[in-house]
Design a protein around this motif. Structure first.
Motif, PDB file in Angstrom:
ATOM      1  N   ALA A   1       2.758  25.703 -20.847  1.00 46.73           N
ATOM      2  CA  ALA A   1       1.245  25.996 -20.488  1.00 46.73           C
ATOM      3  C   ALA A   1       0.618  25.420 -21.373  1.00 46.73           C
ATOM      4  O   ALA A   1      -0.560  24.884 -20.960  1.00 46.73           O
ATOM      5  CB  ALA A   1       1.094  27.534 -20.338  1.00 46.73           C
ATOM      6  N   ALA A   2       0.826  25.539 -22.663  1.00 46.55           N
ATOM      7  CA  ALA A   2       0.083  24.930 -23.707  1.00 46.55           C
ATOM      8  C   ALA A   2       0.097  23.485 -23.559  1.00 46.55           C
ATOM      9  O   ALA A   2      -0.880  22.729 -23.882  1.00 46.55           O
ATOM     10  CB  ALA A   2       0.638  25.431 -25.064  1.00 46.55           C
ATOM     11  N   PHE A   3       1.255  22.877 -23.180  1.00 48.78           N
ATOM     12  CA  PHE A   3       1.096  21.398 -23.309  1.00 48.78           C
ATOM     13  C   PHE A   3       0.309  20.959 -21.859  1.00 48.78           C
ATOM     14  O   PHE A   3      -0.300  20.011 -22.199  1.00 48.78           O
ATOM     15  CB  PHE A   3       2.675  21.005 -22.730  1.00 48.78           C
ATOM     16  N   LEU A   4       0.197  21.673 -20.792  1.00 46.90           N
ATOM     17  CA  LEU A   4      -0.492  21.195 -19.784  1.00 46.90           C
ATOM     18  C   LEU A   4      -2.080  21.607 -20.180  1.00 46.90           C
ATOM     19  O   LEU A   4      -2.801  20.726 -19.685  1.00 46.90           O
ATOM     20  CB  LEU A   4      -0.173  22.228 -18.494  1.00 46.90           C
ATOM     21  N   ALA A   5      -2.243  22.546 -21.039  1.00 48.69           N
ATOM     22  CA  ALA A   5      -3.640  22.543 -21.446  1.00 48.69           C
ATOM     23  C   ALA A   5      -3.844  21.428 -22.481  1.00 48.69           C
ATOM     24  O   ALA A   5      -5.187  21.601 -22.835  1.00 48.69           O
ATOM     25  CB  ALA A   5      -3.679  24.052 -22.115  1.00 48.69           C
ATOM     26  N   GLY A   6      -3.069  20.542 -23.038  1.00 47.14           N
ATOM     27  CA  GLY A   6      -3.276  19.633 -23.903  1.00 47.14           C
ATOM     28  C   GLY A   6      -3.403  19.994 -25.443  1.00 47.14           C
ATOM     29  O   GLY A   6      -3.669  19.386 -26.373  1.00 47.14           O
ATOM     30  N   GLU A   7      -2.794  21.323 -25.596  1.00 42.60           N
ATOM     31  CA  GLU A   7      -2.805  21.905 -27.103  1.00 42.60           C
ATOM     32  C   GLU A   7      -1.729  21.309 -27.870  1.00 42.60           C
ATOM     33  O   GLU A   7      -0.683  20.587 -27.323  1.00 42.60           O
ATOM     34  CB  GLU A   7      -2.373  23.351 -26.889  1.00 42.60           C
ATOM     35  N   ALA A   8      -1.796  21.306 -29.007  1.00 39.54           N
ATOM     36  CA  ALA A   8      -0.661  20.836 -30.027  1.00 39.54           C
ATOM     37  C   ALA A   8       0.581  21.247 -29.881  1.00 39.54           C
ATOM     38  O   ALA A   8       0.724  22.611 -29.409  1.00 39.54           O
ATOM     39  CB  ALA A   8      -1.349  20.913 -31.224  1.00 39.54           C
TER      40      ALA A   8
ATOM     41  N   LEU B   1      16.063  10.544 -13.440  1.00 43.44           N
ATOM     42  CA  LEU B   1      14.709  11.049 -12.814  1.00 43.44           C
ATOM     43  C   LEU B   1      14.014   9.863 -11.784  1.00 43.44           C
ATOM     44  O   LEU B   1      14.912   8.848 -11.663  1.00 43.44           O
ATOM     45  CB  LEU B   1      13.667  11.276 -13.866  1.00 43.44           C
ATOM     46  N   THR B   2      13.180  10.574 -11.352  1.00 52.15           N
ATOM     47  CA  THR B   2      12.358   9.373 -10.430  1.00 52.15           C
ATOM     48  C   THR B   2      10.893   9.596 -10.636  1.00 52.15           C
ATOM     49  O   THR B   2      10.370  10.668 -10.595  1.00 52.15           O
ATOM     50  CB  THR B   2      12.606   9.858  -8.949  1.00 52.15           C
ATOM     51  N   SER B   3      10.413   8.435 -11.160  1.00 49.95           N
ATOM     52  CA  SER B   3       8.947   8.116 -11.211  1.00 49.95           C
ATOM     53  C   SER B   3       8.227   8.409  -9.965  1.00 49.95           C
ATOM     54  O   SER B   3       8.814   8.012  -8.829  1.00 49.95           O
ATOM     55  CB  SER B   3       8.506   6.891 -11.933  1.00 49.95           C
ATOM     56  N   PRO B   4       7.035   8.866 -10.026  1.00 51.23           N
ATOM     57  CA  PRO B   4       6.046   9.274 -11.024  1.00 51.23           C
ATOM     58  C   PRO B   4       6.760  10.680 -11.559  1.00 51.23           C
ATOM     59  O   PRO B   4       7.236  11.619 -10.798  1.00 51.23           O
ATOM     60  CB  PRO B   4       4.900   9.472 -10.491  1.00 51.23           C
ATOM     61  N   LEU B   5       6.498  10.979 -12.540  1.00 50.31           N
ATOM     62  CA  LEU B   5       7.075  12.038 -13.591  1.00 50.31           C
ATOM     63  C   LEU B   5       6.226  13.356 -13.101  1.00 50.31           C
ATOM     64  O   LEU B   5       4.947  13.435 -12.903  1.00 50.31           O
ATOM     65  CB  LEU B   5       6.991  11.850 -14.861  1.00 50.31           C
ATOM     66  N   THR B   6       7.238  14.559 -12.895  1.00 47.97           N
ATOM     67  CA  THR B   6       6.532  15.547 -12.800  1.00 47.97           C
ATOM     68  C   THR B   6       5.822  16.269 -13.936  1.00 47.97           C
ATOM     69  O   THR B   6       5.923  15.947 -15.052  1.00 47.97           O
ATOM     70  CB  THR B   6       7.470  16.939 -12.187  1.00 47.97           C
ATOM     71  N   ASP B   7       5.070  17.363 -13.757  1.00 48.36           N
ATOM     72  CA  ASP B   7       4.577  17.789 -15.155  1.00 48.36           C
ATOM     73  C   ASP B   7       5.462  18.311 -15.766  1.00 48.36           C
ATOM     74  O   ASP B   7       5.365  18.095 -17.186  1.00 48.36           O
ATOM     75  CB  ASP B   7       3.474  19.098 -14.881  1.00 48.36           C
TER      76      ASP B   7
END
Length: 170
Positions: A37-44, A71-77
């Protein structure tokens, strides 16, 4: 079938090599939920992202840890999150390759994850449809040559992570 705790003990007991083939676009790991969740919010991200202590605990003992992620591009979150952590794994000594099925399909690989320890012990990983870990099934010794072939195919066709990431980093 081994649960997560039992399976985790294998990383303390293998002698030389641990190889993983990853095939899912999403892993539902409860311990990662807050960080994701922090990653998705752009946090360090936490400091261990720069030098993964779990990987380091094995490589500092002279053990080899490697993986190929199919994997397959495009990447999931989730894949963007997971791949963003890979540089810290590499700093800690893990070798990581990527096979992007959108760029170059590779025949002869299984459609499931596995770990191969010391080129002898194979564990097929089982997950729910939404990526939650169910357990690790140790496969019989006669399956080992097949999984060694899978490893060889994966490593032969995988792009080094750094090369892949330069081209696909979001």
């Amino acid at each position: 079938m081994l649960d997560g705790t039992e399976f985790g003990r294998l990383f303390e007991s293998f002698q030389h090599t641990a190889f993983r083939l990853e095939t899912l676009d999403l892993y539902d790991v409860e311990e990662e939920a807050e960080e994701f969740a922090a990653f998705l919010a752009g946090e360090a991200m936490p400091p261990e992202w720069s030098d993964n202590p779990w990987v380091r605990s094995m490589t500092d003992l002279g053990k080899t840890v490697a993986r190929v992620h199919v994997l397959t591009s495009p990447l999931t979150d989730y894949l963007r999150y997971e791949l963003s952590a890979y540089p810290g794994n590499i700093t800690a000594g893990e070798t990581i390759g990527i096979i992007d099925r959108a760029a170059r399909p590779v025949a002869g690989l299984p459609d499931h994850d596995f770990w191969l320890f010391d080129d002898t012990d194979v564990y097929r990983m089982h997950y729910t449809a939404d990526g939650k870990f169910i357990g690790a099934e140790q496969l019989p010794a006669e399956a080992t040559p097949e999984y060694l072939r899978y490893q060889q195919i994966a490593e032969t066709h995988a792009a080094p992570f750094a090369e892949y990431w330069r081209q696909h980093r979001p």
